[in-house]
Write a protein that holds these residues in place. Sequence first.
Motif, PDB file in Angstrom:
ATOM      1  N   SER A   1       0.643  -0.973   0.013  1.00  0.00           N
ATOM      2  CA  SER A   1      -0.151   0.200  -0.028  1.00  0.00           C
ATOM      3  C   SER A   1       1.162   1.284  -0.088  1.00  0.00           C
ATOM      4  N   ALA A   2       0.092   1.889  -0.273  1.00  0.00           N
ATOM      5  CA  ALA A   2       0.858   4.039   0.152  1.00  0.00           C
ATOM      6  C   ALA A   2       1.672   4.421   1.027  1.00  0.00           C
ATOM      7  N   ASN A   3       1.376   3.609   2.221  1.00  0.00           N
ATOM      8  CA  ASN A   3       2.246   3.534   3.757  1.00  0.00           C
ATOM      9  C   ASN A   3       1.855   1.759   4.554  1.00  0.00           C
ATOM     10  N   PRO A   4       2.670   0.935   4.179  1.00  0.00           N
ATOM     11  CA  PRO A   4       2.827  -0.341   4.426  1.00  0.00           C
ATOM     12  C   PRO A   4       3.182   0.128   6.140  1.00  0.00           C
ATOM     13  N   TRP A   5       4.071   0.704   6.003  1.00  0.00           N
ATOM     14  CA  TRP A   5       4.441   0.679   8.090  1.00  0.00           C
ATOM     15  C   TRP A   5       4.055   1.834   9.106  1.00  0.00           C
ATOM     16  N   ASP A   6       2.214   2.566   7.781  1.00  0.00           N
ATOM     17  CA  ASP A   6       2.229   3.545   8.748  1.00  0.00           C
ATOM     18  C   ASP A   6       2.916   4.119   9.516  1.00  0.00           C
ATOM     19  N   ALA A   7       3.656   4.915   8.626  1.00  0.00           N
ATOM     20  CA  ALA A   7       4.684   5.242   9.045  1.00  0.00           C
ATOM     21  C   ALA A   7       4.405   7.456   8.640  1.00  0.00           C
ATOM     22  N   THR A   8       4.941   8.533   9.141  1.00  0.00           N
ATOM     23  CA  THR A   8       4.781   9.822   8.973  1.00  0.00           C
ATOM     24  C   THR A   8       5.206  10.387   7.846  1.00  0.00           C
ATOM     25  N   GLY A   9       5.691  11.042   6.734  1.00  0.00           N
ATOM     26  CA  GLY A   9       6.486  11.695   6.358  1.00  0.00           C
ATOM     27  C   GLY A   9       5.949  11.932   5.154  1.00  0.00           C
ATOM     28  N   LEU A  10       6.187  12.561   3.696  1.00  0.00           N
ATOM     29  CA  LEU A  10       5.381  12.707   2.766  1.00  0.00           C
ATOM     30  C   LEU A  10       6.053  11.754   1.990  1.00  0.00           C
ATOM     31  N   GLU A  11       6.800  10.818   1.793  1.00  0.00           N
ATOM     32  CA  GLU A  11       6.863   9.891   0.923  1.00  0.00           C
ATOM     33  C   GLU A  11       5.884   8.849   1.576  1.00  0.00           C
ATOM     34  N   TRP A  12       5.547   8.724   2.439  1.00  0.00           N
ATOM     35  CA  TRP A  12       4.456   7.734   2.708  1.00  0.00           C
ATOM     36  C   TRP A  12       3.259   8.219   1.858  1.00  0.00           C
ATOM     37  N   GLN A  13       3.034   9.613   1.760  1.00  0.00           N
ATOM     38  CA  GLN A  13       1.676   9.802   1.326  1.00  0.00           C
ATOM     39  C   GLN A  13       1.055   9.906  -0.094  1.00  0.00           C
ATOM     40  N   VAL A  14       2.341   9.460  -0.571  1.00  0.00           N
ATOM     41  CA  VAL A  14       2.047   9.333  -2.228  1.00  0.00           C
ATOM     42  C   VAL A  14       2.157   7.807  -2.433  1.00  0.00           C
ATOM     43  N   PRO A  15       1.657   7.022  -3.565  1.00  0.00           N
ATOM     44  CA  PRO A  15       0.864   5.920  -3.941  1.00  0.00           C
ATOM     45  C   PRO A  15       2.600   5.080  -3.760  1.00  0.00           C
ATOM     46  N   SER A  16       2.342   3.812  -3.385  1.00  0.00           N
ATOM     47  CA  SER A  16       4.289   2.642  -3.908  1.00  0.00           C
ATOM     48  C   SER A  16       3.654   2.196  -4.964  1.00  0.00           C
ATOM     49  N   PRO A  17       4.264   2.573  -6.309  1.00  0.00           N
ATOM     50  CA  PRO A  17       5.628   3.381  -5.815  1.00  0.00           C
ATOM     51  C   PRO A  17       4.786   4.371  -6.942  1.00  0.00           C
ATOM     52  N   PRO A  18       5.494   5.419  -6.683  1.00  0.00           N
ATOM     53  CA  PRO A  18       4.945   6.798  -7.037  1.00  0.00           C
ATOM     54  C   PRO A  18       5.459   6.738  -8.238  1.00  0.00           C
ATOM     55  N   THR A  19       4.177   8.309  -8.791  1.00  0.00           N
ATOM     56  CA  THR A  19       4.338   8.766 -10.091  1.00  0.00           C
ATOM     57  C   THR A  19       5.280   9.297 -10.654  1.00  0.00           C
ATOM     58  N   THR A  20       5.675  10.147 -11.566  1.00  0.00           N
ATOM     59  CA  THR A  20       7.369  10.560 -11.523  1.00  0.00           C
ATOM     60  C   THR A  20       7.534  11.146 -11.717  1.00  0.00           C
ATOM     61  N   HIS A  21       6.512  12.548 -11.664  1.00  0.00           N
ATOM     62  CA  HIS A  21       6.115  13.859 -10.947  1.00  0.00           C
ATOM     63  C   HIS A  21       6.603  13.585  -9.702  1.00  0.00           C
ATOM     64  N   ASN A  22       6.062  12.965  -8.789  1.00  0.00           N
ATOM     65  CA  ASN A  22       5.985  12.346  -7.254  1.00  0.00           C
ATOM     66  C   ASN A  22       4.224  13.002  -6.812  1.00  0.00           C
ATOM     67  N   PHE A  23       4.446  14.526  -6.514  1.00  0.00           N
ATOM     68  CA  PHE A  23       3.840  15.284  -6.402  1.00  0.00           C
ATOM     69  C   PHE A  23       2.091  15.719  -7.472  1.00  0.00           C
ATOM     70  N   ALA A  24       1.484  15.839  -7.321  1.00  0.00           N
ATOM     71  CA  ALA A  24       0.363  15.392  -8.416  1.00  0.00           C
ATOM     72  C   ALA A  24      -0.255  17.113  -7.649  1.00  0.00           C
ATOM     73  N   VAL A  25      -0.257  17.968  -6.845  1.00  0.00           N
ATOM     74  CA  VAL A  25      -0.831  19.082  -6.630  1.00  0.00           C
ATOM     75  C   VAL A  25      -0.111  19.324  -4.803  1.00  0.00           C
ATOM     76  N   THR A  26       0.928  20.366  -5.671  1.00  0.00           N
ATOM     77  CA  THR A  26       2.044  20.339  -4.338  1.00  0.00           C
ATOM     78  C   THR A  26       1.797  20.224  -2.827  1.00  0.00           C
ATOM     79  N   PRO A  27       2.130  19.159  -1.562  1.00  0.00           N
ATOM     80  CA  PRO A  27       2.183  19.429  -0.629  1.00  0.00           C
ATOM     81  C   PRO A  27       2.029  20.384   0.252  1.00  0.00           C
ATOM     82  N   HIS A  28       1.802  20.827   1.451  1.00  0.00           N
ATOM     83  CA  HIS A  28       1.018  21.541   1.762  1.00  0.00           C
ATOM     84  C   HIS A  28       1.619  21.530   3.991  1.00  0.00           C
ATOM     85  N   VAL A  29       2.335  21.139   3.901  1.00  0.00           N
ATOM     86  CA  VAL A  29       3.163  21.076   5.385  1.00  0.00           C
ATOM     87  C   VAL A  29       2.588  21.933   5.978  1.00  0.00           C
TER      88      VAL A  29
END
Lengths: 567, 231
Positions: free
Chosen positions: A522-550
């Motif tokens: 799944s996108a976040n198999p470890w149930d971890a924090t961090g932006l990398e776990w909020q995109v699909p696994s594997p990510p798309t080419t451009h990572n974020f369709a919408v620039t995330p706001h932290v």
Amino acid sequence: MSDPHGATVSPSTSTSPQPSSPPGVVTVTRPAVRDPVNYLNVDYSWKSWLLTVDHKRIGILYLLSITFFFVIGGAAAVAFRLELMTPKADLFESETYNKLFTMHGVVMIFFFLIPSIPAVLGNFLVPLMVGARDMAFPKLNLASWYLFMIGGLTAVWTMLIGGVDTGWTFYTPYSSTYSNTYVMATAVAVFITGFSSILTGLNIIVTVHKLRAPGMHWFRMPLFIWSHYAASLIMILGTPVLAVTILLVAIERGLGIGIFDPKLGGDPILFQHLFWFYSHPAVYIMILPSFGVISEIIAAFSRNRVFGYRFVAFASLGIAVLGFLVWGHHMFVSGQSAYAGMVFSILSLLIAVPSAIKVFNWTATLYRGRLRFDTPLLYALGFIGLFTIGGLTGLFLALLAIDVHVHDTYFIVAHFHYIMVGGAVMGYLGGLHYWWPKMTGRLYPEGWARLSAILVFVGFNLTFFPQFVLGYLGMPRRYHIYPPEWQTLNVMSSAGASILGVAYLFPITYLIWSLKFGPRASANPWDATGLEWQVPSPPTTHNFAVTPHVTEDAYAYPDSALVGDAH
Amino acid sequence: MPTQTAPLSATPTDGAESDEPVAHHFDTLQQQQEAVTLGMWVFLATEIMFFGGAFATYTVYRREHSAAFHAASRELDLVLGGVNTLVLLTSSLTMAFAVAAAGARKKGLTVLMLAATMVLGAAFLGIKGVEYHHKYEHHLLPAFGLPFEWHDHAQAGGAKLFFSLYLGMTGLHALHMVIGIALMGIFAVRVWRSVDVGHRRQGTEVLGLYWHFVDVVWIYLFPLLYLIDRS
């Protein structure tokens, strides 16, 4: 943050509690019909890989390349550990033995350890973690991989045509005047690869400065980013000094322009100063990124905010700065002045402070955490133990009197292997397992992975702990003929090396296996924090369709036992 | 490490007015320009460390072989070295003009100034070649097994080290100039072909940073090699 592409994979589990059954089972979803488009399946052609400017694909290219070099360097180690099983020379002549340990050192340091975490995991994760669509300079990033391959293949070619016997340290005047082996070609290989390292460091620094997503303040960045930033500073400031040093040796050897030649009044110790000005900080290029990996793993698997976040972040920078001031401890017995030796000794002891801050803070993070002993945490715990041993024996070596006793013995060999293999490689393997689902979209078999983590730990200790004893008893490094009373310890070491060798083959096998047969992640198999776990696994080419706001700090685990007291 | 933006005309409004294309991974043109400029500064930091290793070597040897270094330094041609310094400083001036011209969107002037910089850079290399040839004729070029002769036998080793460093450091500097001239040639063609030269402003500026850096290296090399015993 929304997850626009994640809908077709299993939903993020960030709020639902993790059931008690092993992770990796719960988060599996059967593929519906076909995978959504991601960076891996978007194009299968050779050209799309060899001309890619996607930081994730470049990370994968590096992963394949450094695995290749790791196998070569490992093969050399297997060969000389076999030779060392008996006190006599059985398999190799001295000249061949010299070439083997040189090959092992050159390949493992310049073509595996230096690029290992920064070029594979760093390339893959730095943009994802700061919320960027790519590295700041994607084409330079690809260029760095090509430089790496040109350098690496030159080094391999050099070994095939006859090799080099100077040791990875290329000490003059042996390297510049006397050695009859392929010093020039190897020097060129290392020189070229150095620029690949510089470009990687440059890319990471500019990416961290300029491409952070809105709201990603410096003190919201994952510690992985801090440690990569610190390592990148060393890459860009240290590597050029190695480059010019190698160049000076090369013009002395190739063009007859004497720079270090003692016959002219040139100074071989000066070479050692210049060499270690890079090569000591280079150890921190290898270990700092590993620190970053360990911080991420420990937070995720104890479900705690990293204790003393700012101290851990600044400890990375502190190590990067202090690391540039200690190179002279490699020359305590080389004819450096006693006064310089004392200064370098004190400065070297100081390195223990930021290193210990990290170790203590990791342990404090584990304290009262809800630990899940999955493979990444096993590697991380192994890392803490082995790095602590490596660091403490480093203190022995920083003391002038003890260093005189154990200088150039197996004590040194054991010490730096505890740092570089027990530290850096354990961190690399832990990180590779932790982010494998993100990189490939597949889960690896947990049982095999745990077994291999334990085998690596056991094999490593059996290989290198006897070397501390051997060194203390006085066995010098770089010799393959030794008095018979040291055979038992050498046999123990070689036996450990065979376990370690097999243990390293495990991940190579089951990770490849998982690409086809592993359950989907799944996108976040470890149930971890961090932006990398909020995109699909594997990510798309451009990572974020919408620039995330932290909007929150790193490691904001809702159930953290340490919430609030980290600052 | 320098983290400031470029000193030359890097005001945000410049970027905001331009319709320069923005790469996919940048959000704004300003972000792209800041990243590119920072990238060049970081690269120049590596260059400082690169030359730093050679300068450190020079420092150590000059201390160990002080008398020989002073005597050897007098053999260098002050006139040719001085003229070369002027040539190189002038090339930095034309480079700065090129940046200004690109900012003012004057394509012809930008290309002209880049060409002038290249010509001056080539002139520097030509004069350097003449100097090398003189050293070769006087048997002061310690490379390729060429004969090296020094009148004072006691200082011969130190003098040879001086000329080794002279050759190594000025050679390294010359190599950087060759790379700079080549990049400038490629870039001048791109400027000439571009529809809006304003799009090349940042490229010119970054190239200029490199060129000025190479110039500054010479500003240190010249006194350390030519002027240490001229009082």
